[in-house]
Structures are given as C-alpha cells and as structure tokens.
Design an enzyme around this catalytic site. Structure first.
Site, short mmCIF file in Angstrom:
data_model
loop_
_atom_site.label_atom_id
_atom_site.label_comp_id
_atom_site.label_asym_id
_atom_site.label_seq_id
_atom_site.Cartn_x
_atom_site.Cartn_y
_atom_site.Cartn_z
CG HIS A 236 -3.35 -15.97 1.61
ND1 HIS A 236 -3.53 -15.85 0.15
CD2 HIS A 236 -2.02 -15.82 1.79
CE1 HIS A 236 -2.53 -15.74 -0.48
NE2 HIS A 236 -1.38 -15.99 0.46
CB SER B 116 0.09 -18.82 -0.26
OG SER B 116 1.37 -19.95 0.22
CD GLU C 19 -7.20 -15.28 -1.38
OE1 GLU C 19 -6.01 -15.63 -1.10
OE2 GLU C 19 -7.56 -15.25 -2.60
CG ASN D 266 -0.79 -17.44 -4.19
OD1 ASN D 266 -0.18 -16.53 -4.77
ND2 ASN D 266 -1.03 -17.66 -2.94
N1 3HC Z 1 7.25 -2.53 6.68
C1 3HC Z 1 6.43 -1.41 6.71
N2 3HC Z 1 6.37 -0.58 5.79
C2 3HC Z 1 7.15 -0.82 4.40
C3 3HC Z 1 7.53 -2.15 4.24
C4 3HC Z 1 7.66 -3.01 5.49
N3 3HC Z 1 8.39 -4.02 5.43
N4 3HC Z 1 7.97 -1.96 2.99
C5 3HC Z 1 7.50 -0.77 2.56
N5 3HC Z 1 7.05 -0.25 3.10
C6 3HC Z 1 6.23 1.04 3.24
C7 3HC Z 1 7.29 2.36 2.96
O1 3HC Z 1 7.48 2.93 4.25
C8 3HC Z 1 6.29 3.30 2.21
O2 3HC Z 1 5.46 4.01 2.88
P1 3HC Z 1 4.94 5.42 2.28
O3 3HC Z 1 4.81 5.27 0.81
O4 3HC Z 1 3.56 5.64 3.20
O5 3HC Z 1 5.84 6.34 2.95
C9 3HC Z 1 5.69 2.37 1.13
O6 3HC Z 1 5.69 1.02 1.82
C10 3HC Z 1 6.26 2.22 -0.17
O7 3HC Z 1 7.59 1.56 0.04
P2 3HC Z 1 8.73 2.18 -0.91
O8 3HC Z 1 8.51 3.56 -1.26
O9 3HC Z 1 10.13 1.80 -0.08
O10 3HC Z 1 8.91 1.19 -2.12
P3 3HC Z 1 7.84 0.71 -3.35
O11 3HC Z 1 6.99 2.03 -3.58
O12 3HC Z 1 8.64 0.18 -4.17
O13 3HC Z 1 6.80 -0.06 -2.38
C11 3HC Z 1 6.14 -2.28 -2.23
C12 3HC Z 1 7.13 -1.20 -2.07
C13 3HC Z 1 4.95 -1.99 -1.15
C14 3HC Z 1 6.47 -3.80 -1.60
C15 3HC Z 1 5.59 -2.25 -3.45
O14 3HC Z 1 6.85 -2.49 -4.33
C16 3HC Z 1 4.38 -3.47 -3.87
O15 3HC Z 1 3.11 -3.03 -3.58
N6 3HC Z 1 4.84 -4.64 -4.49
C17 3HC Z 1 4.04 -5.51 -4.75
C18 3HC Z 1 3.87 -6.32 -3.53
C19 3HC Z 1 2.77 -7.35 -3.69
O16 3HC Z 1 2.25 -7.55 -4.95
N7 3HC Z 1 2.52 -8.16 -2.64
C20 3HC Z 1 1.54 -9.41 -2.56
C21 3HC Z 1 2.65 -10.47 -2.99
S1 3HC Z 1 1.69 -11.91 -3.09
C22 3HC Z 1 1.59 -12.63 -1.43
O17 3HC Z 1 2.29 -11.75 -0.69
C23 3HC Z 1 0.70 -13.81 -1.42
C24 3HC Z 1 1.60 -15.10 -0.96
O18 3HC Z 1 0.68 -16.11 -0.80
C25 3HC Z 1 2.62 -15.49 -2.32
#
Ligand code: 3HC
Length: 269
Positions: free
Chosen positions: A127, A106, A139, A177
């Site tokens: 990434h 990251s 990324e 990031n």
């Molecule tokens: N595996 C498979 N599917 C998943 C899942 C997983 N682990 N987690 C969630 N889902 C799916 C659900 O089944 C659902 O699918 P559908 O809408 O098609 O039926 C969809 O994702 C939405 O899930 P939920 O309804 O349970 O929950 P939310 O609507 O709250 O969504 C989330 C969850 C997708 C995690 C949303 O909160 C989100 O987008 N959060 C922000 C995530 C983000 O910013 N990620 C980047 C982080 S930074 C990073 O990773 C980089 C690193 O370097 C730091």
C-alpha cells in the site's frame, strides 16, 4: 497511483511494464511521470539524461499478457473486490509460478485476493501513499497465507525504491486507513453539521496539529469516491457504527464531485 509506482520502480533501475486498459490512460500516466521527474530535473536533483533513462525503462501496454515475464506485479486498479479478484485470477494464469502478485489496495482483504489465485503464499499488500514519489511509507500487508519469503522480497523491493516498509496484518483498512478515514469522516461531519467552514476545519488541523494538509483538502486529494469506498469496507467488515460514512460524503460522490480529479470536491479546482 500506478504511474507513481512505475516511476519509483524505474528510478530504482527496474525494467517496468505499465499496463492499463486504454492508450489514453497510459498516455495520461506517462505525462504524470514526465511532470514528476521534471520537478527533480528543475531542482537539479536529476540530470536530463537520467530522466530519459528512467522513462526509457517503462514500457506501456494494454495487454495483460505482456506481464508474463514479470517477477513482481503491483496491481493498482480501482477499489472494487470483484474487479481486483478478476485481475488476480488473470495474473495467476499469465505470470510465471515464481512471480509475486502484490496489490496497492487501500482496504480490500489480501487474504481474499490470495484465495483468488493458486499462489496465496505469493500474494501480498503493498500500500503506497499519495503522492507515491514523495511519501516514504509502504504499508505492507500480509494475508493469512503470505509467506515469510514473499514478505522479505517485498521489503527488499521497497528499500530499493527508497521506501520504508512497515508490516501489518490483514484487517479492514489495515492501519493507515483505519486511523485516517475516521479523521476525514469526522471532518466531513463537522462541515455537514455547520460546526465550521471548510477553510476553518482545514486550517485548525493544519496550523493546530501541524498536518501538511487539512482533512478536507486531503480527502479531495485522495478522491472522495476512494474515501467512501474505504469507509464502506470499514463499516461493513468491522460492523461498528462509528465507521458509517457521513451523508454529505455520499451526496458529493453521487454528484460526481470526487475531489481534485473531477475538478470539484470540498473545494473547486
Ligand atoms: N511528484 C514528485 N514530487 C512531488 C509531487 C509529485 N507528484 N508532489 C509534490 N512533490 C514534491 C515537491 O517537488 C516538493 O519537493 P522538495 O520539497 O524536495 O523540493 C515536495 O514534494 C513538497 O511539495 P510542494 O512544496 O509543492 O507542496 P507541499 O509542501 O504542500 O507538499 C505534499 C505537498 C507532499 C503532497 C504535502 O502536502 C503532503 O504531505 N500532504 C499529505 C499527503 C498525505 O497525507 N498522503 C497520504 C494520503 S493517504 C493515501 O495515499 C492512502 C490511500 O489509501 C488513501
């Protein structure tokens, strides 16, 4: 994130070797894959037999030598330059000369990881975002020596996994990031200074900016140790005090409050 990457690759039809340092971690990874695929079975987006086929394409191992036949390797160990360098040296010895070695880092320099091998042209950053099966972006980071062919093959692989590859140059924190961590850090400073409660800070960003998660919830989701490691890289390598990690973030990491994975971070789980 390694299990998420294995899952999307296997779902795209690739034969995957998932390697970790212990059987316990491998079992945990396979449980996460099973749970994630089961969501799609429950929602009738995947048939039970297709799920079995995806899982069947993933072979687990603790031996790095089992990666000898791989055409493409994605490293996803913890964020530590020396540890990653050691893995890249070992992969360079183990894998065939045509294999591309990618890192899911990251924030760590792809140029430095490339320099640990005899194939810097075939080293690239890949990434993924958390949760890997859901997020559309990869990324893709080009080190100073990464070849055009490596970039083209990586982009193709991303597309086959249903992801969009966006290219960026090697610079601390890349784009994602460099932009995200100052936002999270500022939210921690706001909490630290008593500007608002954790619920208000997150609620303001969720309801006011349409972010799917507030920044403190997102930090817990990413892991506070990971956030701190990235901020330390930004601070040390860009040399600008605006990247200094908030003392409260350091204190939480010192306490072992690492977010969702440890049961406590800015929230309790
Ligand atoms: N595996 C498979 N599917 C998943 C899942 C997983 N682990 N987690 C969630 N889902 C799916 C659900 O089944 C659902 O699918 P559908 O809408 O098609 O039926 C969809 O994702 C939405 O899930 P939920 O309804 O349970 O929950 P939310 O609507 O709250 O969504 C989330 C969850 C997708 C995690 C949303 O909160 C989100 O987008 N959060 C922000 C995530 C983000 O910013 N990620 C980047 C982080 S930074 C990073 O990773 C980089 C690193 O370097 C730091």
């Amino acid at each position: 994130m390694g299990n998420g990457i294995a899952q999307v690759a296997a779902r795209a039809g690739y034969e995957v070797v998932l390697r970790d340092v212990s059987e316990e971690f491998l079992e945990r990874g396979m449980r996460a894959i099973d749970k994630s695929l089961q969501r799609d079975v429950d929602k009738e987006r995947l048939k039970e037999e297709e799920k079995r086929a995806v899982v069947g394409r993933i072979r687990t191992t603790t031996a790095l030598s089992d990666l000898a036949g791989a055409g493409f390797v994605v490293e996803a160990i913890y964020e530590n330059l020396e540890a990653k360098r050691a893995v890249f040296r070992e992969l360079d010895e183990t894998c065939g000369p045509e294999a591309i070695l990618a890192s899911n880092t990251s924030s760590i320099s792809i140029t430095k990881l490339g320099a640990a091998t005899r194939r810097p042209g075939k080293v690239i950053g890949m990434h993924f975002m958390n949760p890997v099966p859901v997020m559309k972006l990869v990324e893709v980071i080009r080190g100073i020596a990464t070849s055009d062919e490596t970039w083209a093959r990586t982009r193709e692989l991303c597309e086959q996994m249903g992801k969009t590859a966006l290219e960026c140059n090697d610079s601390p924190g890349f784009v994602s990031n460099r932009v995200l961590m100052p936002l999270i850090n500022e939210a921690v400073f706001a909490l630290h200074e008593g500007v608002a409660t954790r619920e208000s800070i997150d609620g303001i960003m969720k309801l006011g900016m349409n972010h799917p998660m507030g920044p403190l919830t997102l930090a817990d989701f990413i892991g506070l140790d990971v956030c701190l490691a990235i901020l330390n890289v930004l601070h040390a390598e860009l040399g600008d005090p605006k990247y200094r990690p908030c003392p409260l973030l350091r204190k939480y990491v010192d306490a072992g409050w690492l977010g969702r994975k440890s049961g406590r971070g800015f929230y309790e789980y």
